[in-house]
Motif scaffolding. Structure first.
Motif, short mmCIF file in Angstrom:
data_model
loop_
_atom_site.label_atom_id
_atom_site.label_comp_id
_atom_site.label_asym_id
_atom_site.label_seq_id
_atom_site.Cartn_x
_atom_site.Cartn_y
_atom_site.Cartn_z
N ALA A 165 11.64 5.67 33.76
CA ALA A 165 10.73 6.26 34.74
C ALA A 165 11.44 6.71 36.00
CB ALA A 165 9.63 5.25 35.10
N ILE A 166 12.61 6.17 36.25
CA ILE A 166 13.34 6.58 37.45
C ILE A 166 13.73 8.05 37.30
CG2 ILE A 166 15.47 6.25 38.78
CD1 ILE A 166 13.56 4.03 39.25
N ASP A 167 13.52 8.81 38.36
CA ASP A 167 13.82 10.22 38.35
C ASP A 167 15.26 10.51 37.93
OD1 ASP A 167 14.30 12.85 40.59
OD2 ASP A 167 12.83 12.85 38.97
N LYS A 168 15.43 11.48 37.04
CA LYS A 168 16.76 11.81 36.54
C LYS A 168 17.70 12.17 37.69
CE LYS A 168 18.70 14.83 33.02
NZ LYS A 168 18.83 16.26 33.15
N GLY A 169 17.13 12.73 38.75
CA GLY A 169 17.93 13.12 39.89
C GLY A 169 18.65 11.96 40.56
N GLN A 170 18.08 10.76 40.44
CA GLN A 170 18.74 9.59 41.02
C GLN A 170 20.05 9.33 40.29
OE1 GLN A 170 17.62 7.48 43.75
NE2 GLN A 170 16.57 9.43 43.99
#
Lengths: 244, 263
Positions: free
Chosen positions: A122-127
């Motif tokens: 669920a963590i944004d891929k951008g992170q």
């Protein structure tokens, strides 16, 4: 019908002993389970060859079998297996306490692993990309950037799982271990005061679990000030929790 | 093969770069050489492969064939390890990608400590320096969620600078910003350019391109269509597709068109 509360009060030291064991077991299984579960979740998230398949099999197995069965299996069968492995051939007994701590940890780790894995996805891929672009190593990326965010986002679900774990510790009854419920049951049967003791136990479990839920709710509200809305929305949808 | 004279001062060498997603070919053979201190602007229609191109430089995308070489400015040697390349190549994303659980200053301090092995006190000083440079010093203790988009992007720029890279990549840095704050971020990037930072910027901001770029490159359907200095690119484009692209981009922005026409 009278309610002999005095009987409960006088049994308090013994009950507290049992409660202590319940809490001990819960903490060990939670901490051990979270460490092992997070590690397994990362392995699967990274897609490490062989290891991630092994984790998948393990998690599926542990989540398909009732805890009581896992307890029995560990307590009765593992000593036999270990016996076959040693040259002497005798079955090596694992004490009930050891069995309880190990089994609960292994069992819970499968559930925590799935929670953390959902969080990792669920963590944004951008992170992940931001961390990589800065040159952070994979371990730094997970430890400094990703996992902290996952833990903050999944804290309510982890607390729920831990509350269930706390309730499940009552199953050590089948290993003849004395936890909180077991202690109450023993005295209740000895003194024939079933109503008083079981009611008290129920109230105590209720109190502890409610306090746990309340603390996690407060933590979540505090974190809500820091996380971006997108993540919260995703977590809501992911876990189907209306109140999140 | 490499002529020592012609490759002098080169910091990036891309040859024959090809990339595809399944059956769809995204990059069809890109050649690009960038010298130290050069400012490259890459523009093109959506889906032309321009983001993919710069993401291949720091390994966020793998590629099918071709070569991408980043040269170490100090030794002149090609950097072989991905972690070394990422140390030397900084990147600013369209969606900022700041870490929300860390404060602004912690965001900036993380990489110098973990990647360059800098001590915390020095990392803090360095972070404060760069945050001041991009003019968000007063926000140092705040969390990204408390900042405006323009401020967040400037923090992202400072964060990338704290690792002291030799090349900066910008992937549509202002595309996700409200129009009012686009200029403050562009001004920050222009400031960097003036100080001699080598940079490759994917953007739709043509006014910015004209002001800052040494070369403007148009990529369409995975190939470089035109590559020229801004004056020639905007005033006398050689290719029909460039003219068509410029026509479309400037169509809704008569102000920009006028500005471009009059430098």
């Amino acid at each position: 019908m009278s309610f002999d509360f005095a009987a409960v009060v006088s049994a308090t030291p013994y009950l507290l002993q049992g409660l202590l064991f319940s809490v001990e077991l819960t903490l060990v299984a939670m901490i051990g389970g979270m460490l092992l579960g997070t590690f397994m979740a990362i392995i699967r998230h990274m897609g490490v060859p062989v290891a991630s398949e092994a984790v998948r099999a393990y998690v599926t197995l542990m989540r398909s079998i009732p805890l009581i069965l896992v307890l029995f299996w560990f307590f009765f069968l593992v000593p036999l297996l270990l016996g076959h492995l040693t040259p002497a051939g005798h079955s090596i007994p694992l004490g009930p306490r050891f069995t309880a701590f190990i089994t609960f940890t292994l069992f819970e780790s499968a559930y925590y692993a799935e929670i953390v894995r959902a969080g990792l996805k669920a963590i944004d891929k951008g992170q992940y990309e931001g961390a990589k672009a800065l040159g952070l190593s994979t371990s730094s990326m997970y430890s400094s950037v990703v996992v902290p965010q996952v833990l903050r986002a999944t804290a309510p679900i982890i607390v729920s799982q831990t509350i269930i774990l706390f309730q499940d510790t009552a199953l050590v009854y089948v290993l003849s271990l004395t936890d909180f419920l077991g202690a109450a049951a023993k005295i209740a049967q000895r003194d024939s005061k079933l109503v008083e003791f079981y009611s008290t136990v129920a109230v105590v479990y209720l109190l502890i679990c409610s306090i746990g839920s309340e603390l996690s709710e407060r933590f979540r509200k505090k974190q809500g000030q820091r996380s971006s809305n997108g993540r919260l929305e995703r977590a809501k949808r992911m876990f189907g929790l209306a109140r999140l | 093969m490499d002529d020592a004279f012609s490759t002098q001062n080169e910091i990036l060498q891309i040859e024959g770069l090809e990339q595809s997603y399944g059956a769809i070919s995204v990059l069809k053979g890109i050649d690009l050489r960038v010298k130290k201190g050069e400012r490259i602007v890459i523009c093109g229609p959506s889906g032309s492969g321009k983001s993919t191109l710069i993401r291949c430089i720091n390994g966020l995308e793998t590629f099918k064939s071709g070569t991408v070489h980043v040269i170490d400015v100090h030794s002149g040697e090609r950097l072989r390890q991905l972690k070394d390349i990422r140390r030397e190549v900084g990147m600013v994303f369209q969606s900022f990608n700041l870490f929300p659980h860390l404060s602004v200053i912690e965001n900036c301090m993380l990489a110098p400590v973990k990647v360059r092995g800098v001590k915390k006190t020095e990392a803090r000083e360095r972070s404060l320096y760069f945050l001041n440079k991009v003019r968000v010093l007063d926000q140092a203790k705040k969390y990204p969620g408390q900042l405006s988009g323009g401020q967040q992007q400037r923090v992202a720029i400072a964060r990338a600078l704290c690792v002291q890279p030799s090349i900066m990549l910008f992937d549509e840095p202002t595309s996700a910003l409200d129009p009012e704050v686009v200029q403050e971020v562009l001004a920050t990037i222009v400031g960097l350019a003036k100080e001699g930072m080598t940079m490759i910027c994917v953007t739709h901001e043509m006014g910015f391109a004209r002001k800052v770029a040494d070369r403007v490159i148009l990529i369409d359907e995975g190939k470089i269509v035109e590559e020229a200095a801004p004056a020639q690119f905007f005033d006398m484009p050689r290719h029909e597709r460039t003219r068509a692209f410029l026509g479309r981009v400037l169509h809704g922005h008569p102000e920009t068109a006028r500005r471009l026409a009059h430098g």
